[in-house]
Design an enzyme around this catalytic site. Structure first.
Site, PDB file in Angstrom:
ATOM      1  CG  LEU A   1      70.413  46.512  31.996  1.00  0.00           C
ATOM      2  CD1 LEU A   1      70.646  46.215  33.474  1.00  0.00           C
ATOM      3  CD2 LEU A   1      70.018  45.244  31.247  1.00  0.00           C
ATOM      4  CB  ALA A   2      65.909  50.601  28.434  1.00  0.00           C
ATOM      5  CB  ALA A   3      62.981  46.274  31.184  1.00  0.00           C
TER       6      ALA A   3
ATOM      7  NE  ARG B   1      62.723  56.573  41.834  1.00  0.00           N
ATOM      8  CZ  ARG B   1      63.955  56.168  42.096  1.00  0.00           C
ATOM      9  NH1 ARG B   1      64.665  56.759  43.036  1.00  0.00           N
ATOM     10  NH2 ARG B   1      64.509  55.180  41.407  1.00  0.00           N
TER      11      ARG B   1
ATOM     12  CE  LYS C   1      64.693  55.761  34.533  1.00  0.00           C
ATOM     13  NZ  LYS C   1      65.145  55.492  35.920  1.00  0.00           N
TER      14      LYS C   1
ATOM     15  CE1 TYR D   1      53.170  84.208   6.401  1.00  0.00           C
ATOM     16  CE2 TYR D   1      51.458  84.634   4.776  1.00  0.00           C
ATOM     17  CZ  TYR D   1      52.287  83.749   5.444  1.00  0.00           C
ATOM     18  OH  TYR D   1      52.241  82.415   5.146  1.00  0.00           O
TER      19      TYR D   1
ATOM     20  CG  ASN E   1      62.548  98.434   0.190  1.00  0.00           C
ATOM     21  OD1 ASN E   1      63.443  98.230   1.008  1.00  0.00           O
ATOM     22  ND2 ASN E   1      61.396  98.976   0.522  1.00  0.00           N
TER      23      ASN E   1
END
Ligand code: UD1
Ligand code: MG
Length: 488
Positions: free
Chosen positions: A19-21, A26, A33, A380, A391
Protein backbone atom coordinates in the site's frame (compact mmCIF):
# COMPACT_ATOMS: atom_id res chain seq x y z
CA UNK A 1 1.23 -31.74 15.02
CA UNK A 2 2.49 -28.74 13.14
CA UNK A 3 4.75 -29.46 10.20
CA UNK A 4 8.29 -28.24 10.80
CA UNK A 5 10.54 -26.24 8.46
CA UNK A 6 8.00 -25.33 5.84
CA UNK A 7 9.73 -24.80 2.51
CA UNK A 8 9.36 -21.35 0.91
CA UNK A 9 7.51 -23.00 -1.98
CA UNK A 10 4.70 -24.02 0.41
CA UNK A 11 4.19 -20.52 1.76
CA UNK A 12 4.79 -18.78 -1.53
CA UNK A 13 2.00 -16.19 -1.70
CA UNK A 14 -0.17 -15.73 -4.75
CA UNK A 15 0.36 -12.00 -4.28
CA UNK A 16 2.02 -9.43 -2.11
CA UNK A 17 0.18 -6.10 -2.07
CA UNK A 18 2.11 -2.99 -1.05
CA UNK A 19 0.00 0.00 0.00
CA UNK A 20 1.63 3.20 -1.16
CA UNK A 21 -1.15 5.52 -2.29
CA UNK A 22 -1.15 7.83 0.71
CA UNK A 23 0.24 11.33 0.52
CA UNK A 24 2.50 11.37 3.53
CA UNK A 25 1.69 14.99 4.39
CA UNK A 26 3.73 14.93 7.56
CA UNK A 27 6.95 14.54 5.58
CA UNK A 28 6.37 18.12 4.33
CA UNK A 29 8.11 17.28 1.10
CA UNK A 30 7.83 17.68 -2.65
CA UNK A 31 9.04 14.08 -2.84
CA UNK A 32 6.36 11.41 -2.26
CA UNK A 33 6.91 9.75 1.13
CA UNK A 34 7.71 6.27 -0.14
CA UNK A 35 10.45 7.65 -2.40
CA UNK A 36 12.50 9.07 0.47
CA UNK A 37 15.80 7.27 0.84
CA UNK A 38 17.48 5.46 3.68
CA UNK A 39 20.77 3.64 3.21
CA UNK A 40 20.70 3.96 -0.57
CA UNK A 41 17.21 2.64 -1.20
CA UNK A 42 13.76 4.23 -1.22
CA UNK A 43 11.33 3.33 1.56
CA UNK A 44 9.18 1.37 -0.89
CA UNK A 45 12.35 -0.18 -2.34
CA UNK A 46 13.15 -1.70 1.06
CA UNK A 47 9.61 -3.07 1.36
CA UNK A 48 9.82 -4.60 -2.13
CA UNK A 49 13.18 -6.20 -1.32
CA UNK A 50 11.61 -7.86 1.76
CA UNK A 51 8.52 -8.88 -0.26
CA UNK A 52 10.69 -10.42 -3.00
CA UNK A 53 12.14 -12.84 -0.44
CA UNK A 54 8.73 -14.54 -0.37
CA UNK A 55 8.97 -15.08 -4.15
CA UNK A 56 5.32 -14.06 -4.66
CA UNK A 57 3.63 -14.91 -7.95
CA UNK A 58 2.41 -11.31 -8.17
CA UNK A 59 3.75 -8.16 -6.58
CA UNK A 60 1.29 -5.28 -6.75
CA UNK A 61 1.89 -1.77 -5.47
CA UNK A 62 -1.16 0.43 -4.92
CA UNK A 63 -0.29 3.95 -6.06
CA UNK A 64 -2.34 7.12 -5.83
CA UNK A 65 -0.73 10.29 -4.66
CA UNK A 66 2.05 11.35 -7.10
CA UNK A 67 1.47 8.10 -8.95
CA UNK A 68 3.51 9.11 -12.02
CA UNK A 69 6.63 9.67 -9.93
CA UNK A 70 6.08 6.59 -7.81
CA UNK A 71 5.23 4.47 -10.88
CA UNK A 72 8.36 5.59 -12.72
CA UNK A 73 10.50 4.78 -9.69
CA UNK A 74 8.96 1.31 -9.37
CA UNK A 75 9.53 0.57 -13.05
CA UNK A 76 13.16 1.49 -12.56
CA UNK A 77 13.92 -0.49 -9.40
CA UNK A 78 11.71 -3.53 -9.98
CA UNK A 79 10.24 -3.87 -13.50
CA UNK A 80 8.32 -6.99 -12.43
CA UNK A 81 6.07 -4.97 -10.15
CA UNK A 82 2.46 -4.33 -11.17
CA UNK A 83 0.73 -1.17 -10.10
CA UNK A 84 -2.91 -0.63 -9.19
CA UNK A 85 -4.23 2.90 -9.15
CA UNK A 86 -6.27 4.14 -6.22
CA UNK A 87 -7.33 7.55 -7.48
CA UNK A 88 -8.85 8.63 -4.17
CA UNK A 89 -7.49 7.43 -0.87
CA UNK A 90 -10.65 5.96 0.62
CA UNK A 91 -8.84 3.77 3.11
CA UNK A 92 -6.63 0.71 3.36
CA UNK A 93 -9.52 -1.66 2.59
CA UNK A 94 -10.35 0.26 -0.55
CA UNK A 95 -6.68 0.20 -1.54
CA UNK A 96 -6.52 -3.58 -1.26
CA UNK A 97 -9.72 -3.83 -3.30
CA UNK A 98 -8.01 -1.87 -6.07
CA UNK A 99 -5.07 -4.28 -5.95
CA UNK A 100 -7.37 -7.31 -6.21
CA UNK A 101 -9.14 -5.70 -9.17
CA UNK A 102 -5.76 -5.41 -10.87
CA UNK A 103 -5.40 -9.16 -10.27
CA UNK A 104 -8.81 -9.96 -11.73
CA UNK A 105 -11.04 -9.55 -8.67
CA UNK A 106 -9.69 -12.23 -6.38
CA UNK A 107 -6.86 -14.73 -6.23
CA UNK A 108 -6.46 -18.32 -5.08
CA UNK A 109 -3.89 -18.67 -2.37
CA UNK A 110 -2.34 -16.33 0.13
CA UNK A 111 -2.35 -12.55 -0.23
CA UNK A 112 0.17 -10.72 1.93
CA UNK A 113 -0.48 -7.01 2.52
CA UNK A 114 2.27 -4.62 3.65
CA UNK A 115 2.61 -0.85 3.81
CA UNK A 116 5.07 0.98 1.60
CA UNK A 117 6.47 3.05 4.44
CA UNK A 118 7.89 0.31 6.72
CA UNK A 119 11.47 0.01 5.47
CA UNK A 120 12.76 -2.01 8.44
CA UNK A 121 10.45 -4.96 7.83
CA UNK A 122 12.54 -8.02 6.98
CA UNK A 123 11.89 -10.89 4.60
CA UNK A 124 12.46 -13.18 7.59
CA UNK A 125 9.50 -11.66 9.48
CA UNK A 126 7.29 -11.93 6.40
CA UNK A 127 8.29 -15.57 5.99
CA UNK A 128 7.42 -16.25 9.62
CA UNK A 129 4.03 -14.55 9.19
CA UNK A 130 3.29 -16.58 6.05
CA UNK A 131 4.49 -19.72 7.82
CA UNK A 132 2.17 -19.22 10.81
CA UNK A 133 -0.70 -18.41 8.45
CA UNK A 134 -0.10 -21.64 6.54
CA UNK A 135 0.53 -23.88 9.58
CA UNK A 136 -2.49 -22.66 11.52
CA UNK A 137 -4.78 -22.74 8.49
CA UNK A 138 -5.97 -19.20 9.16
CA UNK A 139 -8.26 -17.07 7.04
CA UNK A 140 -6.21 -14.08 8.14
CA UNK A 141 -3.05 -13.67 10.19
CA UNK A 142 -2.03 -10.23 11.38
CA UNK A 143 1.51 -9.24 12.29
CA UNK A 144 1.38 -7.51 15.65
CA UNK A 145 3.86 -5.98 18.07
CA UNK A 146 3.95 -4.73 21.65
CA UNK A 147 4.98 -1.08 21.52
CA UNK A 148 5.91 1.34 24.30
CA UNK A 149 3.56 3.98 22.89
CA UNK A 150 0.56 2.75 20.90
CA UNK A 151 -0.83 6.19 20.09
CA UNK A 152 -2.25 6.33 16.58
CA UNK A 153 -2.09 2.60 15.92
CA UNK A 154 -4.93 0.14 15.56
CA UNK A 155 -5.22 -1.97 18.75
CA UNK A 156 -5.35 -5.77 18.80
CA UNK A 157 -8.38 -6.89 20.78
CA UNK A 158 -8.21 -10.46 22.15
CA UNK A 159 -10.84 -12.48 24.01
CA UNK A 160 -10.45 -14.39 27.28
CA UNK A 161 -8.73 -17.28 25.48
CA UNK A 162 -6.23 -14.96 23.86
CA UNK A 163 -7.80 -15.27 20.41
CA UNK A 164 -7.78 -12.10 18.28
CA UNK A 165 -11.32 -10.81 17.86
CA UNK A 166 -10.88 -7.44 16.21
CA UNK A 167 -8.65 -4.50 15.41
CA UNK A 168 -9.91 -1.16 16.63
CA UNK A 169 -8.43 2.02 15.20
CA UNK A 170 -7.06 4.52 17.71
CA UNK A 171 -9.64 7.12 16.75
CA UNK A 172 -12.48 4.64 17.22
CA UNK A 173 -11.15 3.01 20.40
CA UNK A 174 -12.58 3.22 23.93
CA UNK A 175 -10.32 4.21 26.82
CA UNK A 176 -9.97 0.57 27.83
CA UNK A 177 -8.98 -0.37 24.28
CA UNK A 178 -6.51 2.49 24.10
CA UNK A 179 -4.70 0.97 27.09
CA UNK A 180 -3.81 -2.06 24.90
CA UNK A 181 -0.17 -1.96 23.82
CA UNK A 182 -0.34 -4.71 21.22
CA UNK A 183 -0.84 -2.99 17.89
CA UNK A 184 -1.59 -3.79 14.28
CA UNK A 185 1.59 -3.45 12.21
CA UNK A 186 -0.48 -3.10 9.04
CA UNK A 187 1.01 -6.36 7.71
CA UNK A 188 -1.32 -9.29 7.05
CA UNK A 189 -1.55 -12.66 5.37
CA UNK A 190 -5.03 -13.42 3.98
CA UNK A 191 -6.75 -16.21 2.18
CA UNK A 192 -7.23 -14.50 -1.19
CA UNK A 193 -10.82 -15.67 -1.81
CA UNK A 194 -12.05 -14.88 1.71
CA UNK A 195 -10.34 -11.49 1.57
CA UNK A 196 -12.18 -10.54 -1.62
CA UNK A 197 -15.51 -11.65 -0.11
CA UNK A 198 -14.96 -9.80 3.15
CA UNK A 199 -13.83 -6.56 1.48
CA UNK A 200 -17.27 -6.33 -0.13
CA UNK A 201 -18.75 -6.13 3.37
CA UNK A 202 -16.45 -3.43 4.74
CA UNK A 203 -18.37 -0.26 5.57
CA UNK A 204 -17.29 3.34 6.10
CA UNK A 205 -19.21 4.10 9.30
CA UNK A 206 -16.11 5.00 11.30
CA UNK A 207 -14.50 8.21 12.50
CA UNK A 208 -12.50 8.63 9.28
CA UNK A 209 -15.29 7.64 6.88
CA UNK A 210 -12.89 5.16 5.24
CA UNK A 211 -12.92 1.51 4.24
CA UNK A 212 -10.68 -0.05 6.89
CA UNK A 213 -8.77 -3.18 5.90
CA UNK A 214 -8.66 -3.95 9.61
CA UNK A 215 -12.44 -4.53 9.63
CA UNK A 216 -11.86 -7.66 7.53
CA UNK A 217 -10.64 -9.43 10.67
CA UNK A 218 -13.89 -8.95 12.56
CA UNK A 219 -15.92 -9.83 9.45
CA UNK A 220 -14.05 -13.10 8.90
CA UNK A 221 -14.21 -14.05 12.57
CA UNK A 222 -17.97 -13.41 12.73
CA UNK A 223 -18.34 -15.70 9.72
CA UNK A 224 -16.61 -18.45 11.70
CA UNK A 225 -13.16 -18.34 10.07
CA UNK A 226 -9.85 -18.68 11.87
CA UNK A 227 -8.14 -15.40 12.74
CA UNK A 228 -4.57 -15.52 14.00
CA UNK A 229 -1.68 -13.30 14.92
CA UNK A 230 2.07 -13.44 14.62
CA UNK A 231 3.93 -11.25 17.11
CA UNK A 232 7.03 -9.51 15.75
CA UNK A 233 10.12 -10.05 17.87
CA UNK A 234 11.28 -6.46 17.57
CA UNK A 235 8.63 -3.78 17.43
CA UNK A 236 11.02 -1.34 15.77
CA UNK A 237 10.92 -3.50 12.66
CA UNK A 238 7.32 -2.62 11.90
CA UNK A 239 7.62 1.13 12.49
CA UNK A 240 5.97 3.16 9.74
CA UNK A 241 7.67 6.37 8.64
CA UNK A 242 5.44 9.43 8.86
CA UNK A 243 7.89 12.31 9.35
CA UNK A 244 11.57 13.13 9.00
CA UNK A 245 12.32 12.35 12.63
CA UNK A 246 11.13 8.79 12.09
CA UNK A 247 13.02 8.72 8.79
CA UNK A 248 16.25 9.52 10.63
CA UNK A 249 15.50 6.95 13.35
CA UNK A 250 14.86 4.25 10.75
CA UNK A 251 18.06 5.15 8.91
CA UNK A 252 20.03 4.82 12.15
CA UNK A 253 18.50 1.40 12.91
CA UNK A 254 19.08 0.07 9.40
CA UNK A 255 22.64 1.44 9.35
CA UNK A 256 23.33 -0.30 12.67
CA UNK A 257 21.97 -3.54 11.24
CA UNK A 258 24.26 -3.29 8.21
CA UNK A 259 27.33 -2.43 10.32
CA UNK A 260 26.61 -5.23 12.78
CA UNK A 261 26.43 -7.67 9.89
CA UNK A 262 29.76 -6.36 8.55
CA UNK A 263 31.46 -6.54 11.95
CA UNK A 264 30.28 -10.10 12.52
CA UNK A 265 31.75 -10.94 9.11
CA UNK A 266 35.17 -9.69 10.19
CA UNK A 267 35.20 -5.98 9.34
CA UNK A 268 36.49 -3.44 11.87
CA UNK A 269 34.13 -0.49 12.21
CA UNK A 270 35.99 1.80 14.60
CA UNK A 271 33.02 4.07 15.30
CA UNK A 272 29.61 2.73 14.23
CA UNK A 273 28.00 5.99 15.36
CA UNK A 274 29.74 8.02 12.64
CA UNK A 275 29.99 5.40 9.91
CA UNK A 276 27.22 5.31 7.30
CA UNK A 277 26.71 2.65 4.68
CA UNK A 278 24.23 1.78 1.95
CA UNK A 279 22.63 -1.65 1.67
CA UNK A 280 24.66 -2.16 -1.53
CA UNK A 281 28.10 -1.71 0.09
CA UNK A 282 30.26 -4.81 0.46
CA UNK A 283 33.40 -5.63 2.43
CA UNK A 284 36.01 -8.28 2.63
CA UNK A 285 37.49 -9.62 5.82
CA UNK A 286 39.76 -7.39 7.89
CA UNK A 287 38.70 -4.22 6.12
CA UNK A 288 38.90 -1.28 8.54
CA UNK A 289 36.60 1.73 8.50
CA UNK A 290 37.78 4.74 10.50
CA UNK A 291 35.31 7.27 11.99
CA UNK A 292 33.34 9.81 10.00
CA UNK A 293 33.12 7.72 6.86
CA UNK A 294 30.24 7.38 4.44
CA UNK A 295 30.22 4.51 1.93
CA UNK A 296 27.51 4.51 -0.71
CA UNK A 297 26.35 2.79 -3.89
CA UNK A 298 28.39 -0.11 -5.20
CA UNK A 299 31.38 0.65 -2.98
CA UNK A 300 33.48 -2.38 -2.10
CA UNK A 301 36.28 -2.42 0.47
CA UNK A 302 38.82 -5.16 -0.12
CA UNK A 303 40.61 -7.42 2.32
CA UNK A 304 42.67 -5.54 4.88
CA UNK A 305 42.04 -2.19 3.19
CA UNK A 306 41.58 0.82 5.46
CA UNK A 307 39.30 3.75 4.67
CA UNK A 308 38.72 6.96 6.60
CA UNK A 309 38.66 8.82 8.81
CA UNK A 310 36.37 11.42 7.29
CA UNK A 311 36.01 9.92 3.85
CA UNK A 312 33.13 9.70 1.42
CA UNK A 313 33.25 6.91 -1.15
CA UNK A 314 30.58 6.34 -3.75
CA UNK A 315 30.64 3.47 -6.28
CA UNK A 316 34.32 2.95 -5.48
CA UNK A 317 36.28 -0.30 -5.37
CA UNK A 318 39.14 -0.27 -2.90
CA UNK A 319 41.64 -3.08 -3.45
CA UNK A 320 43.18 -5.32 -0.82
CA UNK A 321 45.49 -3.55 1.58
CA UNK A 322 44.87 -0.12 0.06
CA UNK A 323 44.62 3.02 2.20
CA UNK A 324 42.16 5.87 1.66
CA UNK A 325 42.58 8.71 4.16
CA UNK A 326 40.37 11.82 4.49
CA UNK A 327 39.30 11.67 0.87
CA UNK A 328 36.31 11.81 -1.45
CA UNK A 329 35.81 9.34 -4.28
CA UNK A 330 33.14 8.71 -6.86
CA UNK A 331 33.32 5.94 -9.44
CA UNK A 332 36.99 5.09 -8.89
CA UNK A 333 38.94 1.84 -8.70
CA UNK A 334 41.78 1.91 -6.18
CA UNK A 335 44.27 -0.86 -6.78
CA UNK A 336 45.66 -3.21 -4.14
CA UNK A 337 47.98 -1.49 -1.66
CA UNK A 338 47.48 1.88 -3.32
CA UNK A 339 47.50 4.98 -1.16
CA UNK A 340 45.01 7.83 -1.46
CA UNK A 341 45.03 11.13 0.45
CA UNK A 342 44.91 12.73 2.84
CA UNK A 343 42.63 15.16 1.00
CA UNK A 344 42.39 13.60 -2.43
CA UNK A 345 39.38 13.76 -4.74
CA UNK A 346 38.96 10.80 -7.09
CA UNK A 347 36.34 11.37 -9.76
CA UNK A 348 34.65 8.96 -12.18
CA UNK A 349 36.95 6.94 -14.38
CA UNK A 350 39.91 7.02 -12.02
CA UNK A 351 41.89 3.76 -12.07
CA UNK A 352 44.77 3.47 -9.64
CA UNK A 353 47.27 0.65 -10.15
CA UNK A 354 48.85 -1.60 -7.56
CA UNK A 355 50.90 0.37 -4.97
CA UNK A 356 50.25 3.65 -6.73
CA UNK A 357 49.78 6.87 -4.80
CA UNK A 358 47.47 9.85 -5.16
CA UNK A 359 48.47 12.22 -2.40
CA UNK A 360 47.43 15.45 -0.77
CA UNK A 361 45.23 17.92 -2.63
CA UNK A 362 45.23 15.86 -5.79
CA UNK A 363 42.17 15.59 -8.02
CA UNK A 364 41.86 12.89 -10.66
CA UNK A 365 39.23 12.25 -13.32
CA UNK A 366 39.13 9.70 -16.13
CA UNK A 367 42.72 8.91 -15.33
CA UNK A 368 44.56 5.64 -15.37
CA UNK A 369 47.58 5.66 -13.08
CA UNK A 370 49.90 2.68 -13.39
CA UNK A 371 51.47 0.37 -10.86
CA UNK A 372 53.82 2.11 -8.45
CA UNK A 373 53.23 5.55 -10.02
CA UNK A 374 52.96 8.52 -7.69
CA UNK A 375 51.10 11.81 -7.93
CA UNK A 376 51.98 13.00 -4.46
CA UNK A 377 50.97 16.66 -4.12
CA UNK A 378 48.68 19.47 -5.28
CA UNK A 379 47.86 18.29 -8.79
CA UNK A 380 45.01 17.78 -11.24
CA UNK A 381 45.14 14.70 -13.45
CA UNK A 382 42.25 14.65 -15.91
CA UNK A 383 41.85 12.55 -19.07
CA UNK A 384 45.23 10.91 -18.72
CA UNK A 385 47.06 7.64 -18.91
CA UNK A 386 50.23 7.36 -16.85
CA UNK A 387 52.45 4.30 -17.05
CA UNK A 388 54.24 2.43 -14.27
CA UNK A 389 56.69 3.74 -11.67
CA UNK A 390 56.46 7.33 -12.86
CA UNK A 391 56.62 10.30 -10.52
CA UNK A 392 54.58 13.40 -11.26
CA UNK A 393 56.09 16.52 -9.68
CA UNK A 394 54.12 18.60 -7.20
CA UNK A 395 51.59 21.15 -8.43
CA UNK A 396 51.19 19.74 -11.93
CA UNK A 397 48.11 20.17 -14.06
CA UNK A 398 46.95 17.97 -16.90
CA UNK A 399 45.45 20.72 -19.02
CA UNK A 400 42.68 18.71 -20.66
CA UNK A 401 40.17 21.34 -21.70
CA UNK A 402 40.60 23.87 -24.49
CA UNK A 403 37.35 25.59 -23.64
CA UNK A 404 35.42 23.39 -26.02
CA UNK A 405 36.71 19.85 -26.01
CA UNK A 406 38.55 17.52 -23.65
CA UNK A 407 41.87 16.02 -24.77
CA UNK A 408 44.04 13.18 -23.53
CA UNK A 409 47.56 13.16 -22.11
CA UNK A 410 49.78 10.12 -22.03
CA UNK A 411 52.82 9.88 -19.77
CA UNK A 412 54.98 6.77 -20.06
CA UNK A 413 56.58 4.52 -17.48
CA UNK A 414 59.55 5.44 -15.26
CA UNK A 415 59.19 9.16 -16.05
CA UNK A 416 60.20 11.95 -13.68
CA UNK A 417 58.23 15.06 -14.41
CA UNK A 418 59.22 18.30 -12.69
CA UNK A 419 57.17 20.30 -10.24
CA UNK A 420 54.66 22.82 -11.53
CA UNK A 421 54.31 21.33 -15.00
CA UNK A 422 51.38 21.96 -17.32
CA UNK A 423 50.73 19.09 -19.74
CA UNK A 424 48.70 20.75 -22.47
CA UNK A 425 46.67 17.94 -24.04
CA UNK A 426 46.79 16.25 -26.44
CA UNK A 427 50.40 15.48 -25.62
CA UNK A 428 52.57 12.44 -24.95
CA UNK A 429 55.59 12.07 -22.72
CA UNK A 430 57.63 9.00 -23.66
CA UNK A 431 58.94 6.28 -21.35
CA UNK A 432 61.83 7.26 -19.13
CA UNK A 433 61.57 10.96 -20.03
CA UNK A 434 62.22 13.84 -17.62
CA UNK A 435 60.66 17.30 -17.68
CA UNK A 436 62.05 20.40 -16.01
CA UNK A 437 60.26 22.15 -13.16
CA UNK A 438 57.91 24.90 -14.27
CA UNK A 439 57.58 23.57 -17.81
CA UNK A 440 54.54 24.01 -20.00
CA UNK A 441 54.63 20.85 -22.09
CA UNK A 442 52.83 21.48 -25.37
CA UNK A 443 54.84 19.15 -27.62
CA UNK A 444 55.44 15.41 -27.36
CA UNK A 445 58.54 14.45 -25.40
CA UNK A 446 60.50 11.54 -26.91
CA UNK A 447 61.42 8.64 -24.59
CA UNK A 448 64.48 9.32 -22.46
CA UNK A 449 64.62 13.09 -23.22
CA UNK A 450 64.65 15.99 -20.82
CA UNK A 451 62.08 18.59 -21.85
CA UNK A 452 62.62 22.15 -20.70
CA UNK A 453 59.79 24.49 -21.60
CA UNK A 454 60.11 27.69 -19.60
CA UNK A 455 61.65 31.17 -19.87
CA UNK A 456 65.41 31.51 -19.19
CA UNK A 457 66.26 33.19 -15.88
CA UNK A 458 67.78 36.73 -16.17
CA UNK A 459 69.26 38.52 -13.09
CA UNK A 460 69.32 42.35 -13.30
CA UNK A 461 71.99 43.31 -10.81
CA UNK A 462 71.45 46.34 -8.54
CA UNK A 463 67.81 46.73 -9.60
CA UNK A 464 66.51 47.07 -6.00
CA UNK A 465 69.06 49.74 -5.03
CA UNK A 466 68.15 51.78 -8.13
CA UNK A 467 64.37 51.32 -8.16
CA UNK A 468 63.60 50.96 -4.44
CA UNK A 469 66.23 53.07 -2.72
CA UNK A 470 65.97 53.20 1.08
CA UNK A 471 63.54 50.25 1.25
CA UNK A 472 64.04 47.40 3.70
CA UNK A 473 64.90 45.22 0.70
CA UNK A 474 67.56 47.67 -0.44
CA UNK A 475 69.06 47.82 3.07
CA UNK A 476 69.12 44.03 3.36
CA UNK A 477 70.77 43.76 -0.04
CA UNK A 478 73.37 46.35 0.92
CA UNK A 479 74.13 44.57 4.20
CA UNK A 480 74.49 41.27 2.31
CA UNK A 481 76.95 42.88 -0.12
CA UNK A 482 79.10 44.07 2.81
CA UNK A 483 79.23 40.66 4.52
CA UNK A 484 82.32 38.62 3.87
CA UNK A 485 81.76 35.53 1.75
CA UNK A 486 81.07 32.21 3.47
CA UNK A 487 83.61 29.44 3.80
CA UNK A 488 83.42 28.55 0.12
C1 UD1 B 1 -3.02 1.76 9.60
C2 UD1 B 1 -3.96 0.73 10.24
C3 UD1 B 1 -3.66 0.62 11.73
C4 UD1 B 1 -2.21 0.25 11.92
C5 UD1 B 1 -1.29 1.23 11.19
C6 UD1 B 1 0.12 0.69 11.21
C7 UD1 B 1 -6.06 0.76 8.98
C8 UD1 B 1 -7.45 1.25 8.95
N1 UD1 B 1 -5.32 1.13 10.02
O1 UD1 B 1 -3.32 2.99 10.20
O2 UD1 B 1 -4.47 -0.36 12.31
O3 UD1 B 1 -1.88 0.21 13.30
O4 UD1 B 1 -1.68 1.36 9.81
O5 UD1 B 1 1.02 1.65 10.72
O6 UD1 B 1 -5.66 0.01 8.13
N2 UD1 B 1 -3.01 3.78 2.14
C9 UD1 B 1 -3.41 3.67 0.84
N3 UD1 B 1 -4.66 4.09 0.50
C10 UD1 B 1 -5.51 4.60 1.41
C11 UD1 B 1 -5.09 4.69 2.76
C12 UD1 B 1 -3.83 4.28 3.09
O7 UD1 B 1 -2.66 3.20 -0.02
O8 UD1 B 1 -6.63 4.95 1.02
C13 UD1 B 1 -1.67 3.33 2.49
C14 UD1 B 1 -0.79 4.44 3.00
O9 UD1 B 1 -0.03 5.03 1.95
C15 UD1 B 1 0.11 3.71 3.98
C16 UD1 B 1 -0.77 2.57 4.49
O10 UD1 B 1 -1.79 2.42 3.55
O11 UD1 B 1 1.24 3.15 3.36
C17 UD1 B 1 -1.35 2.84 5.86
O12 UD1 B 1 -2.16 3.98 5.80
P1 UD1 B 1 -2.21 5.06 6.95
O13 UD1 B 1 -3.08 6.15 6.54
O14 UD1 B 1 -0.82 5.39 7.38
O15 UD1 B 1 -2.95 4.22 8.09
P2 UD1 B 1 -2.80 4.43 9.63
O16 UD1 B 1 -3.78 5.44 10.06
O17 UD1 B 1 -1.39 4.61 10.02
MG1 MG C 1 0.41 5.17 9.03
Amino acid sequence: MKPKGIPVSAIRPAAVVVLAAGEGTRMKSATPKVLHDICGRSLVGHVLAAARELKPENLVVVVGHAREKVGAHLAEIDPGVRTAVQAEQNGTGHAVRMALEELGGSVDGTVVVVCGDTPLLTGETLRRLAGTHHEDGNAVTVLTAEVPDATGYGRIVRDGTGAVTAIVEHKDASDAQRAIREINSGVFAFDGQLLAEALKKVRTDNSQGEEYLTDVLGILRSAGHRVGASVAGDHREIAGINNRVQLAEARRILNDRLLTEAMLAGVTIVDPATTWVDVTVTFEQDAVVQPGTQLTGATHIGEGAEVGPNSRLKDTRVGAGARVDNSVSDGAVVGPQASVGPYAYLRPGTRLGVKSKVGTYVETKNASIGEGTKVPHLSYVGDATIGEYTNIGAASVFVNYDGQDKHHTTVGSHCRTGSDNMFVAPVTVGDGAYTAAGSVITKDVPPGSLAVARGQQRNIEGWVARKRPGSAAAKAAEAASREPDGED
